[in-house]
Motif scaffolding. Structure first.
Motif, PDB file in Angstrom:
ATOM      1  N   ALA A  39      50.803  73.733  45.427  1.00 17.75           N
ATOM      2  CA  ALA A  39      51.292  74.903  44.702  1.00 17.75           C
ATOM      3  C   ALA A  39      51.096  76.103  45.610  1.00 17.75           C
ATOM      4  O   ALA A  39      49.963  76.497  45.887  1.00 17.75           O
ATOM      5  CB  ALA A  39      50.493  75.087  43.408  1.00 17.75           C
ATOM      6  N   ASP A  41      51.232  79.596  45.766  1.00 23.67           N
ATOM      7  CA  ASP A  41      51.331  80.807  44.943  1.00 23.67           C
ATOM      8  C   ASP A  41      50.999  82.056  45.747  1.00 23.67           C
ATOM      9  O   ASP A  41      49.979  82.717  45.521  1.00 23.67           O
ATOM     10  CB  ASP A  41      50.421  80.676  43.720  1.00 23.67           C
ATOM     11  CG  ASP A  41      50.830  79.519  42.835  1.00 23.67           C
ATOM     12  OD1 ASP A  41      52.016  79.136  42.880  1.00 23.67           O
ATOM     13  OD2 ASP A  41      49.980  78.980  42.114  1.00 23.67           O
ATOM     14  N   THR A  43      52.688  85.780  47.647  1.00 28.18           N
ATOM     15  CA  THR A  43      53.645  86.793  47.195  1.00 28.18           C
ATOM     16  C   THR A  43      54.566  87.337  48.294  1.00 28.18           C
ATOM     17  O   THR A  43      55.294  88.283  48.050  1.00 28.18           O
ATOM     18  CB  THR A  43      52.889  87.956  46.534  1.00 28.18           C
ATOM     19  OG1 THR A  43      51.901  88.426  47.452  1.00 28.18           O
ATOM     20  CG2 THR A  43      52.206  87.517  45.260  1.00 28.18           C
ATOM     21  N   LEU A  48      54.810  82.218  52.269  1.00 29.61           N
ATOM     22  CA  LEU A  48      55.343  81.033  51.585  1.00 29.61           C
ATOM     23  C   LEU A  48      55.936  80.054  52.583  1.00 29.61           C
ATOM     24  O   LEU A  48      55.643  78.850  52.563  1.00 29.61           O
ATOM     25  CB  LEU A  48      56.385  81.464  50.534  1.00 29.61           C
ATOM     26  CG  LEU A  48      57.131  80.370  49.775  1.00 29.61           C
ATOM     27  CD1 LEU A  48      56.202  79.305  49.218  1.00 29.61           C
ATOM     28  CD2 LEU A  48      57.947  80.970  48.632  1.00 29.61           C
ATOM     29  N   LYS A  63      55.463  72.946  45.276  1.00 26.29           N
ATOM     30  CA  LYS A  63      55.647  73.653  44.008  1.00 26.29           C
ATOM     31  C   LYS A  63      55.659  75.161  44.239  1.00 26.29           C
ATOM     32  O   LYS A  63      54.796  75.697  44.926  1.00 26.29           O
ATOM     33  CB  LYS A  63      54.531  73.275  43.028  1.00 26.29           C
ATOM     34  CG  LYS A  63      54.824  73.741  41.596  1.00 26.29           C
ATOM     35  CD  LYS A  63      53.801  73.250  40.609  1.00 26.29           C
ATOM     36  CE  LYS A  63      52.571  74.111  40.525  1.00 26.29           C
ATOM     37  NZ  LYS A  63      52.825  75.536  40.207  1.00 26.29           N
ATOM     38  N   THR A  64      56.676  75.813  43.661  1.00 22.46           N
ATOM     39  CA  THR A  64      56.829  77.254  43.856  1.00 22.46           C
ATOM     40  C   THR A  64      56.747  78.014  42.527  1.00 22.46           C
ATOM     41  O   THR A  64      56.974  77.451  41.452  1.00 22.46           O
ATOM     42  CB  THR A  64      58.214  77.565  44.476  1.00 22.46           C
ATOM     43  OG1 THR A  64      59.237  76.975  43.654  1.00 22.46           O
ATOM     44  CG2 THR A  64      58.327  77.006  45.879  1.00 22.46           C
ATOM     45  N   HIS A  65      56.396  79.317  42.655  1.00 21.81           N
ATOM     46  CA  HIS A  65      56.618  80.296  41.584  1.00 21.81           C
ATOM     47  C   HIS A  65      57.454  81.371  42.263  1.00 21.81           C
ATOM     48  O   HIS A  65      56.942  82.358  42.777  1.00 21.81           O
ATOM     49  CB  HIS A  65      55.290  80.901  41.093  1.00 21.81           C
ATOM     50  CG  HIS A  65      54.542  80.027  40.141  1.00 21.81           C
ATOM     51  ND1 HIS A  65      55.098  79.586  38.956  1.00 21.81           N
ATOM     52  CD2 HIS A  65      53.290  79.531  40.166  1.00 21.81           C
ATOM     53  CE1 HIS A  65      54.205  78.848  38.312  1.00 21.81           C
ATOM     54  NE2 HIS A  65      53.100  78.789  39.026  1.00 21.81           N
ATOM     55  N   ILE A  68      57.223  85.368  42.017  1.00 15.92           N
ATOM     56  CA  ILE A  68      56.097  86.202  42.462  1.00 15.92           C
ATOM     57  C   ILE A  68      56.299  86.701  43.899  1.00 15.92           C
ATOM     58  O   ILE A  68      55.492  87.465  44.421  1.00 15.92           O
ATOM     59  CB  ILE A  68      54.724  85.483  42.328  1.00 15.92           C
ATOM     60  CG1 ILE A  68      54.571  84.317  43.311  1.00 15.92           C
ATOM     61  CG2 ILE A  68      54.505  85.024  40.899  1.00 15.92           C
ATOM     62  CD1 ILE A  68      53.181  83.662  43.272  1.00 15.92           C
ATOM     63  N   GLU A  93      60.298  74.098  41.244  1.00 15.19           N
ATOM     64  CA  GLU A  93      60.069  75.469  40.769  1.00 15.19           C
ATOM     65  C   GLU A  93      59.410  75.375  39.387  1.00 15.19           C
ATOM     66  O   GLU A  93      60.007  74.922  38.417  1.00 15.19           O
ATOM     67  CB  GLU A  93      61.387  76.250  40.737  1.00 15.19           C
ATOM     68  CG  GLU A  93      61.368  77.548  39.940  1.00 15.19           C
ATOM     69  CD  GLU A  93      60.333  78.597  40.383  1.00 15.19           C
ATOM     70  OE1 GLU A  93      59.841  78.555  41.531  1.00 15.19           O
ATOM     71  OE2 GLU A  93      59.995  79.448  39.543  1.00 15.19           O
ATOM     72  N   ASP A  94      58.177  75.831  39.326  1.00 16.82           N
ATOM     73  CA  ASP A  94      57.334  75.734  38.117  1.00 16.82           C
ATOM     74  C   ASP A  94      57.698  76.890  37.171  1.00 16.82           C
ATOM     75  O   ASP A  94      56.895  77.762  36.901  1.00 16.82           O
ATOM     76  CB  ASP A  94      55.869  75.813  38.584  1.00 16.82           C
ATOM     77  CG  ASP A  94      54.857  75.587  37.476  1.00 16.82           C
ATOM     78  OD1 ASP A  94      55.258  75.348  36.323  1.00 16.82           O
ATOM     79  OD2 ASP A  94      53.649  75.667  37.790  1.00 16.82           O
ATOM     80  N   GLY A 234      46.592  74.051  44.429  1.00 20.81           N
ATOM     81  CA  GLY A 234      46.974  75.360  44.925  1.00 20.81           C
ATOM     82  C   GLY A 234      45.906  75.978  45.800  1.00 20.81           C
ATOM     83  O   GLY A 234      45.834  75.711  47.006  1.00 20.81           O
ATOM     84  N   ARG A 235      45.044  76.799  45.188  1.00 23.27           N
ATOM     85  CA  ARG A 235      44.054  77.540  45.964  1.00 23.27           C
ATOM     86  C   ARG A 235      43.109  76.661  46.768  1.00 23.27           C
ATOM     87  O   ARG A 235      42.621  77.079  47.821  1.00 23.27           O
ATOM     88  CB  ARG A 235      43.287  78.488  45.024  1.00 23.27           C
ATOM     89  CG  ARG A 235      44.113  79.702  44.620  1.00 23.27           C
ATOM     90  CD  ARG A 235      43.571  80.401  43.398  1.00 23.27           C
ATOM     91  NE  ARG A 235      43.835  79.622  42.171  1.00 23.27           N
ATOM     92  CZ  ARG A 235      43.480  80.014  40.950  1.00 23.27           C
ATOM     93  NH1 ARG A 235      42.828  81.155  40.795  1.00 23.27           N
ATOM     94  NH2 ARG A 235      43.768  79.274  39.894  1.00 23.27           N
TER      95      ARG A 235
END
Ligand code: 5BU
Length: 265
Positions: A39, A41, A43, A48, A63-65, A68, A93-94, A234-235
């Motif tokens: 993920a 995440d 900005t 990205l 996985k993208t948002h 943001i 795309e979440d 993610g993190r």
């Protein structure tokens, strides 16, 4: 004891799966030997793309948002698609669609992001009822896209439980042409001939939470104990910028070892 498909290899599941999106995902997972989804995440476009390029060799799904990203443009999408080809991964795309069928149809196809045109997989809440699946399907099915339903969330106090989860699974059963799985914390299959893909967020090896409600479990807990198929991290991976590749390798190994333990090869 988990239902039969849980113990099958991704290759065996690819061979028997009726949904094209699930088949290509399982084949890709076996080919690259990874059940890791990262993920990303962040900005900015630059971050990205740089993280996607670094983790690309180790993931089955990125996985993208997308909403943001401060400097989003059409070129970002073009470059993401190039990276997906270069590294052989699917884009998810979440978006967590949550409106009536007619509205989500436009949100999926149009606007600035045109999600359906580039994202192989997206997801939806079931709170509006089955019309959300029909609406998204009108756009996604002709493009060969796949949908995941949010059967369970990872966060503390989530309302996605009990009959909400059960009825979400029922909705998926009635729409198997488009819905190939769930975001959930455990397997959702109840019958031996059923094979929904479960992707589980809330995965971390070092911490148990983030102070904002997120709850983390290990790849072993997700895959061996709960029967999940894809770990979403993610993190844990992009959190320390100088360790992105090392962490991606670490989670990929943990996820794959857990899978091998589950199918006992
Ligand atoms: P993290 O940094 O590993 O906590 O990121 C988890 C990602 O998964 C993040 O993009 C969330 O939006 C996403 N997520 C989640 O954490 N829990 C859920 O139930 C769902 C999505 Br659905």
């Amino acid at each position: 004891k988990l239902p039969m498909n849980t113990y099958k290899t991704y290759t065996e599941r690819a061979k028997q799966h009726p949904n094209a999106c699930a088949r290509s995902l399982f084949e890709l997972m076996e080919r690259k030997q990874t059940n890791l989804s990262v993920a990303v995440d962040v900005t900015t476009k630059k971050e990205l793309l740089s993280i996607a390029d670094a983790v690309g060799p180790f993931v089955c799904v990125l996985k993208t948002h997308i909403d943001i990203v401060e400097d989003f443009d059409a070129d970002l999408v073009a470059q993401l698609e190039n990276l997906a080809k270069k590294h052989d991964f699917l884009i998810f795309e979440d978006r967590k669609f949550a409106d009536i069928g007619n509205t989500v149809k436009h949100q999926y196809a149009s606007g600035i992001y045109k999600i359906a045109s580039w994202s192989h997989i997206t997801n939806a809440h079931t709170v509006p009822g089955e019309g959300i699946i029909k609406g998204l399907g009108e756009v996604g099915l002709p493009l060969g896209r796949g949908l995941l339903l949010l059967a369970e969330m990872s966060s503390k106090g989530a309302l996605t439980k009990g009959s909400y989860t059960t009825e979400s699974v029922e909705m998926a059963r009635r729409n198997k042409d488009f819905v190939f799985g769930f975001i959930a914390q455990q397997k959702m299959n109840q019958f031996d001939d059923e094979d929904f893909v479960v992707m589980s967020p809330g995965v971390g090896l070092d911490v148990k939470g983030d102070g904002l409600g997120q709850q983390y479990r290990t790849p072993h807990q997700v895959i061996v104990e709960s029967g999940g198929d894809v770990i979403i991290v993610g993190r844990g991976i992009y959190g320390q910028p100088d360790q992105v590749e090392a962490q991606a390798k670490r989670y990929r190994q943990a996820g794959w070892d857990a899978y091998l333990e589950r199918v006992r090869i």
